[in-house]
Design a protein around this motif. Structure first.
Motif, PDB file in Angstrom:
ATOM      1  N   ILE A 178      -6.639 -17.109  -4.808  1.00 23.54           N
ATOM      2  CA  ILE A 178      -6.038 -15.833  -4.686  1.00 23.54           C
ATOM      3  C   ILE A 178      -5.820 -14.994  -5.963  1.00 23.54           C
ATOM      4  O   ILE A 178      -5.111 -15.479  -6.762  1.00 23.54           O
ATOM      5  CB  ILE A 178      -4.992 -15.985  -3.816  1.00 23.54           C
ATOM      6  N   ALA A 179      -6.596 -14.084  -6.368  1.00 23.19           N
ATOM      7  CA  ALA A 179      -6.479 -13.210  -7.487  1.00 23.19           C
ATOM      8  C   ALA A 179      -5.807 -11.888  -7.119  1.00 23.19           C
ATOM      9  O   ALA A 179      -6.086 -11.317  -6.161  1.00 23.19           O
ATOM     10  CB  ALA A 179      -7.833 -12.646  -8.217  1.00 23.19           C
ATOM     11  N   ILE A 180      -4.488 -11.846  -7.811  1.00 20.48           N
ATOM     12  CA  ILE A 180      -3.623 -10.540  -7.490  1.00 20.48           C
ATOM     13  C   ILE A 180      -4.008  -9.606  -8.677  1.00 20.48           C
ATOM     14  O   ILE A 180      -4.127  -9.841  -9.847  1.00 20.48           O
ATOM     15  CB  ILE A 180      -2.201 -10.981  -7.956  1.00 20.48           C
ATOM     16  N   SER A 181      -4.351  -8.439  -7.978  1.00 20.17           N
ATOM     17  CA  SER A 181      -4.638  -7.434  -8.912  1.00 20.17           C
ATOM     18  C   SER A 181      -3.360  -6.664  -9.322  1.00 20.17           C
ATOM     19  O   SER A 181      -2.238  -6.761  -8.850  1.00 20.17           O
ATOM     20  CB  SER A 181      -5.396  -6.415  -8.307  1.00 20.17           C
ATOM     21  N   ASP A 182      -3.593  -5.699 -10.507  1.00 16.89           N
ATOM     22  CA  ASP A 182      -2.370  -5.235 -11.132  1.00 16.89           C
ATOM     23  C   ASP A 182      -1.680  -4.377 -10.127  1.00 16.89           C
ATOM     24  O   ASP A 182      -0.430  -4.092 -10.706  1.00 16.89           O
ATOM     25  CB  ASP A 182      -2.941  -4.368 -12.418  1.00 16.89           C
ATOM     26  N   ASN A 183      -2.253  -3.954  -9.326  1.00 17.40           N
ATOM     27  CA  ASN A 183      -1.699  -2.654  -8.348  1.00 17.40           C
ATOM     28  C   ASN A 183      -0.860  -3.441  -7.350  1.00 17.40           C
ATOM     29  O   ASN A 183      -0.164  -2.698  -6.379  1.00 17.40           O
ATOM     30  CB  ASN A 183      -2.507  -1.910  -7.629  1.00 17.40           C
ATOM     31  N   LEU A 184      -0.953  -4.866  -7.214  1.00 20.78           N
ATOM     32  CA  LEU A 184      -0.130  -5.175  -5.855  1.00 20.78           C
ATOM     33  C   LEU A 184       1.385  -5.242  -6.174  1.00 20.78           C
ATOM     34  O   LEU A 184       2.116  -5.879  -6.957  1.00 20.78           O
ATOM     35  CB  LEU A 184      -0.593  -6.736  -5.691  1.00 20.78           C
ATOM     36  N   ARG A 185       2.000  -4.674  -4.968  1.00 14.75           N
ATOM     37  CA  ARG A 185       3.538  -4.782  -5.167  1.00 14.75           C
ATOM     38  C   ARG A 185       3.851  -5.684  -3.886  1.00 14.75           C
ATOM     39  O   ARG A 185       3.395  -5.273  -2.556  1.00 14.75           O
ATOM     40  CB  ARG A 185       4.222  -3.407  -4.817  1.00 14.75           C
ATOM     41  N   ILE A 186       4.192  -6.841  -3.860  1.00 18.51           N
ATOM     42  CA  ILE A 186       4.431  -7.769  -2.965  1.00 18.51           C
ATOM     43  C   ILE A 186       5.637  -7.300  -1.965  1.00 18.51           C
ATOM     44  O   ILE A 186       6.216  -6.939  -2.488  1.00 18.51           O
ATOM     45  CB  ILE A 186       4.647  -9.205  -3.391  1.00 18.51           C
ATOM     46  N   PRO A 187       5.205  -7.455  -0.570  1.00 17.13           N
ATOM     47  CA  PRO A 187       6.475  -7.085   0.239  1.00 17.13           C
ATOM     48  C   PRO A 187       7.292  -7.886   0.337  1.00 17.13           C
ATOM     49  O   PRO A 187       7.209  -9.133   0.115  1.00 17.13           O
ATOM     50  CB  PRO A 187       5.787  -7.121   1.915  1.00 17.13           C
ATOM     51  N   LYS A 188       8.802  -7.300   0.416  1.00 16.98           N
ATOM     52  CA  LYS A 188       9.881  -8.206   0.189  1.00 16.98           C
ATOM     53  C   LYS A 188      10.147  -9.006   1.399  1.00 16.98           C
ATOM     54  O   LYS A 188      10.740 -10.199   1.418  1.00 16.98           O
ATOM     55  CB  LYS A 188      11.211  -7.542  -0.173  1.00 16.98           C
TER      56      LYS A 188
END
Ligand SMILES: C[S@@+](CC[C@H](N)C(=O)[O-])C[C@H]1O[C@@H](n2cnc3c(N)ncnc32)[C@H](O)[C@@H]1O
Length: 192
Positions: A46-56
């Motif tokens: 899984i590649a996470i991009s710079d823009n991801l804000r993970i849901p809490k």
């Protein structure tokens, strides 16, 4: 779960959720100075991009992950890719990011400190830190043989998100030191 092979190393996406929340809310990540990947036990990357804000909310995180595994990518409403799923081994992942050094974190590693371990990244292009997102057990042999040095940063076992927090903070301090150092050079406080 207990009947599955390596049961202690599966079935805890909550650990990954916690670890991602920690990593993705740091100034290091928000300042685009760190890239984050998840490699799963069944060889998905899984590649996470710079823009991801993970849901809490874990409930919302689960929904996001279900969409990722169904569609192989998650996009924002504007169409920006936030996460991508690919098939690939840990070797494939290290190759794709061109890691100059791969540092493992484990209680079984050589005793050091987060500060010293983070310091190794100073002279390395694309230094990768590998933290296990599982509750018990150690890295598989197939993973361990790809790790450069393996360090323990405490005399007790820590949660993955604590290890991440400590390393990231030390990396941030190093970067800040670099900025201060350049500032001092410009102001003539230290020789170039
Ligand atoms: C809950 S631990 C997994 C248990 C594993 N037996 C261990 O202690 O390394 C999750 C991950 O946190 C990291 N970790 C935990 N304690 C650590 C320590 N003292 N030093 C470095 N890494 C640690 C390792 O990457 C580990 O895979």
């Amino acid at each position: 779960m207990k009947k599955l092979e390596d049961s202690a190393k599966r079935g805890r996406p909550d650990i990954v959720h916690f670890a991602l929340m920690e990593a993705l809310s740091t100034p290091l990540f928000l300042g685009n100075k760190m890239r984050v990947y998840v490699h799963t036990i069944n060889d998905r990357i899984i590649a996470i991009s710079d823009n991801l804000r993970i849901p809490k909310s874990y409930f919302r995180f689960e929904g996001l992950m279900m969409n990722l595994f169904r569609d192989r990518s998650v996009k924002s409403d504007e169409g920006t890719v936030l996460m991508e799923l690919a098939d690939g081994t840990f070797t494939d992942l290290l190759g794709s990011i061109g890691a100059g050094k791969v540092i493992g974190l484990s209680t079984a590693g050589v005793r050091s400190t987060a500060e010293k371990v983070a310091g190794i990244s100073r002279d390395v292009e694309n230094c990768a830190f590998v933290v296990g997102g599982f509750p018990r057990g150690h890295f598989a042999q197939s993973t361990t043989r790809l790790l450069g040095p393996v360090y323990s940063i405490s005399n007790v076992g820590l949660e993955a998100h604590v290890v991440i927090a400590r390393l990231v903070y030390e990396c941030e301090k190093l970067l800040q030191e670099g900025v201060d150092h350049e500032g001092d050079k410009e102001r003539g406080k230290i020789g170039a």
